[in-house]
Design a protein around this motif. Structure first.
Motif, PDB file in Angstrom:
ATOM      1  N   ALA A  37       0.797  -1.206   0.197  1.00  0.00           N
ATOM      2  CA  ALA A  37      -0.016   0.158   0.231  1.00  0.00           C
ATOM      3  C   ALA A  37       0.731   1.109   0.016  1.00  0.00           C
ATOM      4  O   ALA A  37       0.565   2.465   0.173  1.00  0.00           O
ATOM      5  N   ALA A  38       2.180   1.086   0.132  1.00  0.00           N
ATOM      6  CA  ALA A  38       3.059   2.351   0.010  1.00  0.00           C
ATOM      7  C   ALA A  38       2.893   3.171  -1.231  1.00  0.00           C
ATOM      8  O   ALA A  38       2.673   2.604  -2.192  1.00  0.00           O
ATOM      9  N   THR A  39       2.965   4.424  -1.165  1.00  0.00           N
ATOM     10  CA  THR A  39       2.568   5.399  -2.077  1.00  0.00           C
ATOM     11  C   THR A  39       3.686   6.361  -2.494  1.00  0.00           C
ATOM     12  O   THR A  39       4.707   6.496  -1.346  1.00  0.00           O
TER      13      THR A  39
ATOM     14  N   CYS B 214      16.229   9.168  -2.406  1.00  0.00           N
ATOM     15  CA  CYS B 214      17.189   8.187  -2.817  1.00  0.00           C
ATOM     16  C   CYS B 214      16.968   7.675  -4.090  1.00  0.00           C
ATOM     17  O   CYS B 214      17.745   7.296  -4.984  1.00  0.00           O
ATOM     18  N   ASP B 215      15.853   7.719  -4.742  1.00  0.00           N
ATOM     19  CA  ASP B 215      15.363   7.191  -5.851  1.00  0.00           C
ATOM     20  C   ASP B 215      13.890   7.672  -6.245  1.00  0.00           C
ATOM     21  O   ASP B 215      13.131   8.001  -5.279  1.00  0.00           O
ATOM     22  N   ASP B 216      13.537   7.696  -7.640  1.00  0.00           N
ATOM     23  CA  ASP B 216      12.052   7.821  -7.974  1.00  0.00           C
ATOM     24  C   ASP B 216      11.256   6.965  -7.485  1.00  0.00           C
ATOM     25  O   ASP B 216      10.126   7.041  -7.683  1.00  0.00           O
ATOM     26  N   ASP B 217      11.663   5.735  -7.327  1.00  0.00           N
ATOM     27  CA  ASP B 217      11.110   4.460  -6.887  1.00  0.00           C
ATOM     28  C   ASP B 217      10.786   4.732  -5.292  1.00  0.00           C
ATOM     29  O   ASP B 217      10.195   3.461  -4.728  1.00  0.00           O
ATOM     30  N   VAL B 218      10.985   5.387  -4.522  1.00  0.00           N
ATOM     31  CA  VAL B 218      10.888   5.339  -2.951  1.00  0.00           C
ATOM     32  C   VAL B 218       9.439   5.530  -3.023  1.00  0.00           C
ATOM     33  O   VAL B 218       8.794   6.474  -3.571  1.00  0.00           O
ATOM     34  N   ARG B 219       8.933   4.865  -2.171  1.00  0.00           N
ATOM     35  CA  ARG B 219       7.478   4.892  -1.562  1.00  0.00           C
ATOM     36  C   ARG B 219       7.489   5.095  -0.139  1.00  0.00           C
ATOM     37  O   ARG B 219       8.489   4.949   0.559  1.00  0.00           O
ATOM     38  N   GLU B 220       6.246   5.584   0.274  1.00  0.00           N
ATOM     39  CA  GLU B 220       6.153   5.860   1.915  1.00  0.00           C
ATOM     40  C   GLU B 220       4.812   5.730   2.392  1.00  0.00           C
ATOM     41  O   GLU B 220       3.713   5.225   1.727  1.00  0.00           O
ATOM     42  N   LEU B 221       4.672   5.433   3.602  1.00  0.00           N
ATOM     43  CA  LEU B 221       3.508   5.347   4.323  1.00  0.00           C
ATOM     44  C   LEU B 221       3.953   5.533   5.839  1.00  0.00           C
ATOM     45  O   LEU B 221       4.780   5.597   6.166  1.00  0.00           O
ATOM     46  N   LEU B 222       2.785   5.465   6.725  1.00  0.00           N
ATOM     47  CA  LEU B 222       3.027   5.517   8.072  1.00  0.00           C
ATOM     48  C   LEU B 222       2.825   3.880   8.631  1.00  0.00           C
ATOM     49  O   LEU B 222       2.026   3.177   8.203  1.00  0.00           O
ATOM     50  N   HIS B 223       3.794   3.545   9.090  1.00  0.00           N
ATOM     51  CA  HIS B 223       4.011   2.114   9.824  1.00  0.00           C
ATOM     52  C   HIS B 223       4.062   2.230  11.341  1.00  0.00           C
ATOM     53  O   HIS B 223       5.250   2.994  11.682  1.00  0.00           O
ATOM     54  N   ASP B 224       3.223   1.759  12.206  1.00  0.00           N
ATOM     55  CA  ASP B 224       3.502   1.780  13.617  1.00  0.00           C
ATOM     56  C   ASP B 224       3.344   3.416  14.157  1.00  0.00           C
ATOM     57  O   ASP B 224       4.093   3.517  14.813  1.00  0.00           O
ATOM     58  N   GLY B 225       2.865   4.246  13.368  1.00  0.00           N
ATOM     59  CA  GLY B 225       2.628   5.459  13.779  1.00  0.00           C
ATOM     60  C   GLY B 225       3.752   6.386  13.298  1.00  0.00           C
ATOM     61  O   GLY B 225       3.733   7.528  13.836  1.00  0.00           O
ATOM     62  N   HIS B 226       4.660   5.924  12.502  1.00  0.00           N
ATOM     63  CA  HIS B 226       5.628   6.906  12.119  1.00  0.00           C
ATOM     64  C   HIS B 226       6.148   6.732  10.576  1.00  0.00           C
ATOM     65  O   HIS B 226       6.009   5.638   9.995  1.00  0.00           O
ATOM     66  N   PRO B 227       6.635   7.711   9.945  1.00  0.00           N
ATOM     67  CA  PRO B 227       6.877   7.747   8.632  1.00  0.00           C
ATOM     68  C   PRO B 227       8.128   6.835   8.269  1.00  0.00           C
ATOM     69  O   PRO B 227       9.003   6.508   8.705  1.00  0.00           O
TER      70      PRO B 227
ATOM     71  N   ALA C  57       9.870   4.702   4.793  1.00  0.00           N
ATOM     72  CA  ALA C  57      10.322   4.763   3.439  1.00  0.00           C
ATOM     73  C   ALA C  57      10.645   3.513   2.837  1.00  0.00           C
ATOM     74  O   ALA C  57      11.009   2.633   3.607  1.00  0.00           O
ATOM     75  N   CYS C  58      10.245   3.468   1.738  1.00  0.00           N
ATOM     76  CA  CYS C  58      10.165   1.915   1.090  1.00  0.00           C
ATOM     77  C   CYS C  58      10.958   1.962  -0.210  1.00  0.00           C
ATOM     78  O   CYS C  58      10.657   2.861  -1.005  1.00  0.00           O
ATOM     79  N   ALA C  59      11.667   0.769  -0.785  1.00  0.00           N
ATOM     80  CA  ALA C  59      12.152   0.476  -1.935  1.00  0.00           C
ATOM     81  C   ALA C  59      11.139  -0.082  -2.745  1.00  0.00           C
ATOM     82  O   ALA C  59      10.953  -1.381  -2.347  1.00  0.00           O
ATOM     83  N   GLY C  60      10.196   0.593  -3.473  1.00  0.00           N
ATOM     84  CA  GLY C  60       9.020   0.047  -4.007  1.00  0.00           C
ATOM     85  C   GLY C  60       7.990  -0.452  -2.890  1.00  0.00           C
ATOM     86  O   GLY C  60       7.616   0.547  -2.052  1.00  0.00           O
ATOM     87  N   ASP C  61       8.000  -1.617  -2.542  1.00  0.00           N
ATOM     88  CA  ASP C  61       7.176  -2.119  -1.487  1.00  0.00           C
ATOM     89  C   ASP C  61       8.126  -2.686  -0.054  1.00  0.00           C
ATOM     90  O   ASP C  61       7.496  -2.958   0.798  1.00  0.00           O
ATOM     91  N   VAL C  62       9.242  -2.547  -0.283  1.00  0.00           N
ATOM     92  CA  VAL C  62       9.955  -3.034   0.820  1.00  0.00           C
ATOM     93  C   VAL C  62      10.742  -1.931   1.729  1.00  0.00           C
ATOM     94  O   VAL C  62      11.503  -0.958   1.276  1.00  0.00           O
TER      95      VAL C  62
END
Length: 132
Positions: free
Chosen positions: A12-14, A45-58, A60-65
């Motif tokens: 679900a990271a966007t 870091c890259d155009d493919d960085v995605r983000e979301l809140l996990h456990d209440g904090h920002p 950053a993901c490499a795609g979905d990782v």
């Protein structure tokens, strides 16, 4: 979240998460500035960085990782890494004793080796990008 291969996966990271924006807006002042700055470094870091809140904090993901996060506390900010125990850390910035995760603790007014922290962030991105 899925963790089937030892990685934190967040499908679900966007590219820009409204929850992350709201978190940043809710953390003004020096601690918020520190968190915002270092999360922006993760975002860059890259155009493919995605983000979301996990456990209440920002987070950053490499795609979905997930590769890194920030969190603000009463007197410090943590810049953390999901596989931080495996990162090269010649400057000795990383703290923690968990199996995988490590963090760098930042306090307003205290000097930090910015180049070393940027190198940790880049290494975390590269590591997770290669694992996905």
């Amino acid at each position: 979240m899925m963790k089937t291969d030892g990685l934190f996966r967040f499908p679900a990271a966007t590219r820009h998460d409204a929850g992350v924006v709201a978190w940043m807006d809710a953390h003004p002042g020096e601690l918020g500035d520190l968190a915002r700055h270092w999360f922006d470094v993760m975002r860059s870091c890259d155009d493919d960085v995605r983000e979301l809140l996990h456990d209440g904090h920002p987070t950053a993901c490499a795609g979905d990782v997930a590769f890194g996060y920030v969190n603000a506390f009463t007197a410090h900010v943590n810049v953390g890494f999901f596989k931080g125990a495996e990162l090269p850390d010649p400057a000795g910035l990383l703290q923690g004793a968990g199996k995988s995760m490590r963090h760098v603790k930042l306090r307003p007014g205290e000097a930090i080796d910015e180049n070393a922290l940027r190198a940790l962030i880049a290494a975390a991105w590269t590591d997770m990008d290669s694992r996905r």
